[in-house]
Design a protein around this motif. Sequence first.
Motif, short mmCIF file in Angstrom:
data_model
loop_
_atom_site.label_atom_id
_atom_site.label_comp_id
_atom_site.label_asym_id
_atom_site.label_seq_id
_atom_site.Cartn_x
_atom_site.Cartn_y
_atom_site.Cartn_z
N SER A 195 -5.57 11.25 14.67
CA SER A 195 -5.70 9.81 14.41
C SER A 195 -7.03 9.50 13.72
O SER A 195 -7.20 8.41 13.15
CB SER A 195 -5.59 9.01 15.71
OG SER A 195 -6.72 9.24 16.54
N THR A 196 -7.97 10.44 13.75
CA THR A 196 -9.28 10.24 13.12
C THR A 196 -9.41 10.98 11.80
O THR A 196 -10.50 11.06 11.24
CB THR A 196 -10.41 10.70 14.07
OG1 THR A 196 -10.31 12.13 14.27
CG2 THR A 196 -10.30 10.02 15.43
N LEU A 197 -8.31 11.53 11.29
CA LEU A 197 -8.34 12.36 10.08
C LEU A 197 -8.70 11.54 8.85
O LEU A 197 -8.17 10.45 8.63
CB LEU A 197 -6.98 13.02 9.89
CG LEU A 197 -6.88 14.15 8.87
CD1 LEU A 197 -7.66 15.36 9.34
CD2 LEU A 197 -5.42 14.51 8.62
N ALA A 198 -9.61 12.06 8.05
CA ALA A 198 -10.00 11.41 6.79
C ALA A 198 -10.42 12.48 5.79
O ALA A 198 -11.07 13.46 6.16
CB ALA A 198 -11.16 10.43 7.03
N VAL A 199 -10.04 12.27 4.54
CA VAL A 199 -10.43 13.20 3.47
C VAL A 199 -11.91 13.00 3.16
O VAL A 199 -12.40 11.87 3.05
CB VAL A 199 -9.58 12.96 2.22
CG1 VAL A 199 -10.04 13.84 1.06
CG2 VAL A 199 -8.10 13.23 2.52
N LEU A 200 -12.64 14.12 3.03
CA LEU A 200 -14.06 14.04 2.67
C LEU A 200 -14.18 13.79 1.18
O LEU A 200 -13.79 14.65 0.37
CB LEU A 200 -14.79 15.34 3.05
CG LEU A 200 -14.86 15.68 4.53
CD1 LEU A 200 -15.64 16.97 4.74
CD2 LEU A 200 -15.48 14.54 5.33
N PRO A 201 -14.69 12.64 0.78
CA PRO A 201 -14.69 12.29 -0.65
C PRO A 201 -15.62 13.15 -1.49
O PRO A 201 -15.49 13.18 -2.72
CB PRO A 201 -15.12 10.82 -0.66
CG PRO A 201 -15.81 10.60 0.64
CD PRO A 201 -15.17 11.53 1.61
N TRP A 202 -16.55 13.86 -0.87
CA TRP A 202 -17.50 14.69 -1.63
C TRP A 202 -17.16 16.18 -1.55
O TRP A 202 -17.84 16.99 -2.14
CB TRP A 202 -18.93 14.47 -1.11
CG TRP A 202 -19.10 14.88 0.33
CD1 TRP A 202 -19.35 16.14 0.81
CD2 TRP A 202 -18.98 14.04 1.48
NE1 TRP A 202 -19.41 16.13 2.18
CE2 TRP A 202 -19.20 14.86 2.62
CE3 TRP A 202 -18.73 12.68 1.65
CZ2 TRP A 202 -19.16 14.34 3.92
CZ3 TRP A 202 -18.70 12.17 2.94
CH2 TRP A 202 -18.92 13.00 4.05
N GLU A 203 -16.12 16.53 -0.81
CA GLU A 203 -15.79 17.94 -0.59
C GLU A 203 -14.33 18.18 -0.97
O GLU A 203 -13.43 17.99 -0.16
CB GLU A 203 -16.02 18.32 0.87
CG GLU A 203 -16.05 19.81 1.17
CD GLU A 203 -17.32 20.46 0.69
OE1 GLU A 203 -17.20 21.42 -0.09
OE2 GLU A 203 -18.41 20.01 1.06
N PRO A 204 -14.04 18.58 -2.22
CA PRO A 204 -12.65 18.74 -2.67
C PRO A 204 -11.85 19.67 -1.77
O PRO A 204 -12.30 20.75 -1.38
CB PRO A 204 -12.81 19.34 -4.07
CG PRO A 204 -14.17 18.91 -4.51
CD PRO A 204 -15.01 18.90 -3.28
N GLY A 205 -10.66 19.19 -1.39
CA GLY A 205 -9.75 20.01 -0.61
C GLY A 205 -9.99 20.01 0.88
O GLY A 205 -9.32 20.74 1.63
N VAL A 206 -10.96 19.19 1.36
CA VAL A 206 -11.31 19.21 2.78
C VAL A 206 -11.11 17.83 3.40
O VAL A 206 -11.54 16.82 2.84
CB VAL A 206 -12.77 19.66 3.00
CG1 VAL A 206 -13.11 19.68 4.49
CG2 VAL A 206 -13.00 21.03 2.39
N ALA A 207 -10.44 17.79 4.55
CA ALA A 207 -10.37 16.60 5.39
C ALA A 207 -11.06 16.92 6.70
O ALA A 207 -11.24 18.09 7.05
CB ALA A 207 -8.92 16.18 5.63
N ALA A 208 -11.47 15.90 7.42
CA ALA A 208 -12.18 16.11 8.68
C ALA A 208 -11.61 15.19 9.75
O ALA A 208 -11.10 14.10 9.46
CB ALA A 208 -13.68 15.84 8.51
N CYS A 209 -11.69 15.64 10.99
CA CYS A 209 -11.28 14.81 12.11
C CYS A 209 -12.13 15.16 13.32
O CYS A 209 -12.80 16.20 13.36
CB CYS A 209 -9.79 15.00 12.43
SG CYS A 209 -9.37 16.63 13.11
N LEU A 210 -12.10 14.29 14.31
CA LEU A 210 -12.77 14.56 15.56
C LEU A 210 -11.91 15.46 16.43
O LEU A 210 -10.68 15.55 16.23
CB LEU A 210 -13.07 13.25 16.30
CG LEU A 210 -14.01 12.28 15.58
CD1 LEU A 210 -14.14 10.99 16.36
CD2 LEU A 210 -15.37 12.91 15.35
N GLY A 211 -12.54 16.13 17.39
CA GLY A 211 -11.81 16.99 18.31
C GLY A 211 -11.90 16.49 19.73
O GLY A 211 -12.93 15.95 20.15
#
Length: 439
Positions: free
Chosen positions: A77-93
């Motif tokens: 539910s916290t997933l978001a694409v990193l706008p400065w890192e191509p191909g990487v999304a981030a989320c909390l654990g």
Amino acid sequence: MERLAAEGVDVVRVMYPDLIGTDRARDVLLDHLPTACEHGLAFCRAVYHTSPQGDVVPVAGGLDAGLPDVTVRPDLSTLAVLPWEPGVAACLGEVTDPATSAPAPESPRDLLRTVLARCAEQGLRPVVGPELEYFLLEPAPDTPTGWRRSPATTGAIYTAGLRADPDNHLLRTLRYLRDLGLGVVTGNHEFDGGQYEINLTHSGALDAADRSFRFKAAVKELARKEGRLATFMAKPFGDAGGSGFHLHLSCEDAEGRNAFDEPAGAYGLSAAARHAVAGIVAHAPALAALANPTVNSYKRFGPDTLAPWLIDWGLDNRSAMVRIPPERGPGARLELRLGDASANPYLLVAGTIAAALLGIRAGEEPPAPLEGYGYDTARSAVLPADLSAALDALEADTALADVLGKGFVSSFLTYKRNEVERFRRHVTGWEFTEYAYHL
């Protein structure tokens, strides 16, 4: 997964905060994300007890237990694409104990959830608006630290544009943080050279802490990407001021109304708001351990610093520890100015809310508000002068420890007292310069 793949994402970074609010993380290839969600990612529990220099502090449940695991599952539910890192999304654990499936004992995010559950029992939903400051530094091999302020412009207080930010660091950062969905609203150059402030919009307390945690991690990562250092250290330079982490706090009642507003109440505040102020004032010495959590934090305090070192509150008074901004109605709130930028967002938010909740439960009125310029020890009590004293105050404040959880407080005290002891044994450059030649 199909949506992420369509957006060109092939890696998901799963991150969570440790005791000091630093991001711990693992990159997961997209094909393995379902397995990570089902079974979790194994981390050594002692990562919560590891110092910034890599020492494992002997907190109960770590070394003494044989360095067991915690399990981290992606919170999609916290997933978001990193706008400065191509191909990487981030989320909390979400961090749990694999033996019990309960939240990990040292998890700051779950500590805040526990405090919020106590507030819900009172029919209150805390709302928080964070303000954070930091210094941007560039490499300087000829200096003792290896870094200097970037840029070193002085006198450009509360400005924007190229005057004090010649390569538009702030604009780039604001846009990246906006695209990451962190709810940033404004930014400006702050008091000292290379110092910036960015404000985040208000929201429910857990969401605000989540965004503050991700904000700090993102700002540091963006600086690294440019070969620079963004530091949220409380006071990185002796000839400059410190960096603050101010919290704006209000509460909503069961109907969603601002429970701190009351036009007919004293100062235009409700009884709940005044009691919350009284609670924060009463528990301020213990709260300092969470709001000012490093040895360095206490070098930010002192007269004329606009960093509160006395225990007081005032109406639209920036020299007070707790300031009541002039807005009323939906905007009625308090601003805690005690915290510095090094604070773990989850612990600062949880501690502030816990102190406010204790005040609301006690139903006591605060002392008279500060009038005029503060920093007068004849009018107000003094906060702890160093980390050791603040930790002692936290240990002695059994009421606050009961709300935060005695197990968590014990772990925090052990970890931080180890920091104090390591500092006491360290020989500083100041000592060598002061004594070596003449003694």
